[in-house]
Write an enzyme that holds these catalytic residues in place. Structure first.
Site, PDB file in Angstrom:
ATOM      1  N   ASP A 215       2.332   5.359  -7.168  1.00 38.23           N
ATOM      2  CA  ASP A 215       3.608   5.272  -6.467  1.00 38.23           C
ATOM      3  C   ASP A 215       4.821   5.246  -7.386  1.00 38.23           C
ATOM      4  O   ASP A 215       5.946   5.336  -6.912  1.00 38.23           O
ATOM      5  CB  ASP A 215       3.623   4.021  -5.568  1.00 38.23           C
ATOM      6  CG  ASP A 215       2.699   4.196  -4.387  1.00 38.23           C
ATOM      7  OD1 ASP A 215       2.803   5.236  -3.727  1.00 38.23           O
ATOM      8  OD2 ASP A 215       1.859   3.318  -4.146  1.00 38.23           O
TER       9      ASP A 215
ATOM     10  N   HIS B 236       0.859  -1.185   0.000  1.00 44.25           N
ATOM     11  CA  HIS B 236       0.000   0.000   0.000  1.00 44.25           C
ATOM     12  C   HIS B 236       0.901   1.242   0.000  1.00 44.25           C
ATOM     13  O   HIS B 236       1.508   1.573  -1.006  1.00 44.25           O
ATOM     14  CB  HIS B 236      -0.937  -0.095   1.215  1.00 44.25           C
ATOM     15  CG  HIS B 236      -2.032   0.913   1.277  1.00 44.25           C
ATOM     16  ND1 HIS B 236      -2.331   1.776   0.261  1.00 44.25           N
ATOM     17  CD2 HIS B 236      -2.918   1.200   2.268  1.00 44.25           C
ATOM     18  CE1 HIS B 236      -3.343   2.542   0.618  1.00 44.25           C
ATOM     19  NE2 HIS B 236      -3.720   2.218   1.841  1.00 44.25           N
TER      20      HIS B 236
ATOM     21  N   HIS C  74      -2.482  -2.327 -10.091  1.00 41.55           N
ATOM     22  CA  HIS C  74      -3.304  -1.664  -9.071  1.00 41.55           C
ATOM     23  C   HIS C  74      -4.482  -2.546  -8.702  1.00 41.55           C
ATOM     24  O   HIS C  74      -5.006  -3.264  -9.561  1.00 41.55           O
ATOM     25  CB  HIS C  74      -3.817  -0.314  -9.593  1.00 41.55           C
ATOM     26  CG  HIS C  74      -4.356   0.541  -8.499  1.00 41.55           C
ATOM     27  ND1 HIS C  74      -5.659   0.469  -8.087  1.00 41.55           N
ATOM     28  CD2 HIS C  74      -3.743   1.451  -7.693  1.00 41.55           C
ATOM     29  CE1 HIS C  74      -5.830   1.313  -7.078  1.00 41.55           C
ATOM     30  NE2 HIS C  74      -4.694   1.923  -6.819  1.00 41.55           N
TER      31      HIS C  74
HETATM   32  N1  CMC Z   1       4.891  -6.680 -10.527  1.00 43.65           N
HETATM   33  C1  CMC Z   1       5.009  -7.812 -11.218  1.00 43.65           C
HETATM   34  N2  CMC Z   1       3.950  -8.481 -11.731  1.00 43.65           N
HETATM   35  C2  CMC Z   1       2.727  -7.949 -11.516  1.00 43.65           C
HETATM   36  C3  CMC Z   1       2.540  -6.771 -10.787  1.00 43.65           C
HETATM   37  C4  CMC Z   1       3.674  -6.139 -10.286  1.00 43.65           C
HETATM   38  N3  CMC Z   1       3.573  -5.007  -9.608  1.00 43.65           N
HETATM   39  N4  CMC Z   1       1.216  -6.494 -10.738  1.00 43.65           N
HETATM   40  C5  CMC Z   1       0.578  -7.456 -11.411  1.00 43.65           C
HETATM   41  N5  CMC Z   1       1.502  -8.343 -11.881  1.00 43.65           N
HETATM   42  C6  CMC Z   1       1.231  -9.507 -12.700  1.00 43.65           C
HETATM   43  C7  CMC Z   1       0.334 -10.499 -12.018  1.00 43.65           C
HETATM   44  O1  CMC Z   1       1.083 -11.397 -11.232  1.00 43.65           O
HETATM   45  C8  CMC Z   1      -0.322 -11.133 -13.193  1.00 43.65           C
HETATM   46  O2  CMC Z   1       0.618 -11.991 -13.807  1.00 43.65           O
HETATM   47  P1  CMC Z   1       0.191 -13.420 -14.446  1.00 43.65           P
HETATM   48  O3  CMC Z   1      -0.998 -13.136 -15.320  1.00 43.65           O
HETATM   49  O4  CMC Z   1       1.419 -13.860 -15.181  1.00 43.65           O
HETATM   50  O5  CMC Z   1      -0.152 -14.288 -13.269  1.00 43.65           O
HETATM   51  C9  CMC Z   1      -0.544  -9.985 -14.163  1.00 43.65           C
HETATM   52  O6  CMC Z   1       0.500  -9.064 -13.837  1.00 43.65           O
HETATM   53  C10 CMC Z   1      -1.893  -9.304 -14.071  1.00 43.65           C
HETATM   54  O7  CMC Z   1      -2.156  -8.923 -12.735  1.00 43.65           O
HETATM   55  P2  CMC Z   1      -3.570  -8.310 -12.260  1.00 43.65           P
HETATM   56  O8  CMC Z   1      -4.599  -9.395 -12.210  1.00 43.65           O
HETATM   57  O9  CMC Z   1      -3.847  -7.100 -13.074  1.00 43.65           O
HETATM   58  O10 CMC Z   1      -3.237  -7.805 -10.823  1.00 43.65           O
HETATM   59  P3  CMC Z   1      -2.991  -8.647  -9.513  1.00 43.65           P
HETATM   60  O11 CMC Z   1      -4.292  -8.870  -8.843  1.00 43.65           O
HETATM   61  O12 CMC Z   1      -2.138  -9.835  -9.761  1.00 43.65           O
HETATM   62  O13 CMC Z   1      -2.116  -7.617  -8.658  1.00 43.65           O
HETATM   63  C11 CMC Z   1      -1.621  -5.800  -7.200  1.00 43.65           C
HETATM   64  C12 CMC Z   1      -2.615  -6.358  -8.209  1.00 43.65           C
HETATM   65  C13 CMC Z   1      -1.995  -4.378  -6.835  1.00 43.65           C
HETATM   66  C14 CMC Z   1      -1.603  -6.688  -5.940  1.00 43.65           C
HETATM   67  C15 CMC Z   1      -0.235  -5.802  -7.858  1.00 43.65           C
HETATM   68  O14 CMC Z   1      -0.296  -5.054  -9.030  1.00 43.65           O
HETATM   69  C16 CMC Z   1       0.896  -5.272  -6.973  1.00 43.65           C
HETATM   70  O15 CMC Z   1       1.294  -5.945  -6.034  1.00 43.65           O
HETATM   71  N6  CMC Z   1       1.451  -4.100  -7.295  1.00 43.65           N
HETATM   72  C17 CMC Z   1       2.622  -3.600  -6.623  1.00 43.65           C
HETATM   73  C18 CMC Z   1       2.284  -2.968  -5.293  1.00 43.65           C
HETATM   74  C19 CMC Z   1       1.958  -1.521  -5.441  1.00 43.65           C
HETATM   75  O16 CMC Z   1       2.549  -0.785  -6.217  1.00 43.65           O
HETATM   76  N7  CMC Z   1       0.997  -1.095  -4.622  1.00 43.65           N
HETATM   77  C20 CMC Z   1       0.537   0.249  -4.620  1.00 43.65           C
HETATM   78  C21 CMC Z   1      -0.843   0.304  -5.134  1.00 43.65           C
HETATM   79  S1  CMC Z   1      -1.304   1.969  -5.541  1.00 43.65           S
HETATM   80  C22 CMC Z   1      -1.459   2.771  -4.024  1.00 43.65           C
HETATM   81  C23 CMC Z   1      -2.846   2.804  -3.582  1.00 43.65           C
HETATM   82  O17 CMC Z   1      -3.732   3.282  -4.312  1.00 43.65           O
HETATM   83  O18 CMC Z   1      -3.039   2.386  -2.431  1.00 43.65           O
END
Ligand code: CMC
Length: 354
Positions: free
Chosen positions: A296, A206, A245
């Site tokens: 971020d 977060h 996100h």
């Molecule tokens: N780095 C690497 N791979 C990623 C990331 C990332 N940051 N985000 C998504 N992916 C991958 C994910 O594993 C999936 O791969 P595959 O299809 O090969 O399994 C693909 O991209 C699509 O992912 P998704 O379904 O769009 O998203 P998700 O549910 O897997 O992840 C998330 C969402 C927010 C948990 C993730 O993007 C993440 O951990 N991001 C980094 C943390 C971050 O920057 N957080 C701040 C959020 S913004 C601040 C706020 O508003 O609070």
């Protein structure tokens, strides 16, 4: 479609009139006002009042709110003592959390006014510097930077900082705001709700994401190294902070604005490094994974150009977001319902104890 790594993704748990998001178009609005417009034409103080009251204030009401904030900037003795006792050892977000805990029956205005003093007082103490007293002649952001650096910022830096604060002020039911609402829903006071929110914000998924993103850029070191470093990190299965996100499936609208500010600051600073590395990283991540930046990604370089140490990025986020947390806590208290979802039990079936 719900996001697979996000629990409760897509589940509506409250009605709220504070913030709306179009995750496909990448639009974010506070009380019906587009953040792009607020970033262009508002100030942090005014945006905070919009969040709390729901309307753009008349000039007199805004002036009264500014005066109130100015009066509330001084640390109460108990809060100052708590910060001073911890400044040498505790992590920044631990200090912010403890400092807020010392406030009894805090109001939204008190929290908004005090957090910049908490963060900068702590920072200067740990650096062995004399804390800088708040200056009533300065705006919220001028005063924030002046208390951090010990000198009045130029207009451009103060405005860049103010816009970053506006963009972080609110974001619907993110984890920290949800935590605030859960606590407010029990009938606990605003101080308790904000302490819970600060704790939720401290995690790297977060509020800690921009600090983690900056750590990656430091590791990458220069824009030309970004493509290889990023591909290798992805191959190792690393999570890249600042990308993806829980809601957006488009470019985070806050990142659009922060990217522009980061570019402008880098040009003026004659030091394009952080912007260039971030942009090169963004390009490679999009090519490899089709992921867009979130708020971020570029906020780290913006803060860096403004001389903010990496480990204060999340405390700055808290200082800004406290406006949104307060608006949500007040809205939740108005509703007067406890939040108590259910879990699906997947453990052992009934069995004998011995
Ligand atoms: N780095 C690497 N791979 C990623 C990331 C990332 N940051 N985000 C998504 N992916 C991958 C994910 O594993 C999936 O791969 P595959 O299809 O090969 O399994 C693909 O991209 C699509 O992912 P998704 O379904 O769009 O998203 P998700 O549910 O897997 O992840 C998330 C969402 C927010 C948990 C993730 O993007 C993440 O951990 N991001 C980094 C943390 C971050 O920057 N957080 C701040 C959020 S913004 C601040 C706020 O508003 O609070």
């Amino acid at each position: 479609m719900p996001k697979k790594s996000v629990q409760l993704s897509g589940v509506v748990v409250a009605e709220s009139a504070i913030c709306s998001i179009d995750p496909d178009e990448g639009v974010l609005m506070y009380r019906g006002y587009d953040i792009a417009e607020l970033a262009e034409r508002s100030t942090y103080e005014e945006t905070a009042l919009v969040l709390l009251d729901g309307e753009v204030p008349e000039a007199e009401a805004l002036e009264a709110f500014r005066r109130e904030l100015t009066k509330l900037r001084e640390l109460p003795a108990e809060t100052e003592g708590a910060i001073d006792r911890q400044a040498g050892q505790a992590a920044p977000m631990e200090v912010v959390r403890t400092a807020v805990s010392t406030l009894r029956e805090a109001t939204p205005a008190q929290l908004i006014a005090l957090l910049p003093t908490v963060v900068t007082h702590y920072h200067r103490r740990r650096e062995g510097l004399e804390p800088v007293a708040p200056d009533a002649s300065l705006s919220y952001s001028e005063n924030f930077l002046a208390m951090l650096h010990g000198s009045r910022p130029n207009e451009r830096d103060a405005r860049a900082f103010d816009v970053a604060m506006i963009l972080h002020a609110e974001h619907e039911l993110n984890a920290s705001t949800f935590a605030a609402r859960v606590v407010a829903g029990t009938g606990a006071d605003l101080t308790a709700a904000v302490v819970a929110a600060i704790a939720a914000l401290s995690g790297p998924l977060h509020g800690g994401a921009n600090e983690a993103a900056m750590a990656l850029f430091e590791r990458i070191g220069s824009a030309d190294r970004a493509p290889r470093e990023v591909r290798e990190a992805l191959q190792r299965g690393e999570r890249l902070y600042g990308f993806g996100h829980p809601l957006y499936r488009a470019y985070d609208p806050r990142a659009v604005i922060l990217k522009r500010i980061s570019r402008e600051l880098s040009e003026d600073a004659g030091e394009p490094n952080w912007y260039a590395i971030t942009e090169a990283t963004e390009r490679t991540v999009f090519e490899e994974k089709g992921l867009y930046p979130n708020v971020d990604l570029y906020s780290g370089s913006v803060y860096r150009y403004l001389g903010v140490p990496n480990d204060l990025f999340t405390p700055l986020f808290a200082a800004s977001r406290v406006a949104g947390w307060s608006a949500h806590a007040v809205e939740q208290q108005g509703d007067n319902k406890i939040i108590r979802p259910s879990a699906e039990y997947v453990g052992e079936p009934r069995r004998e104890f011995r």
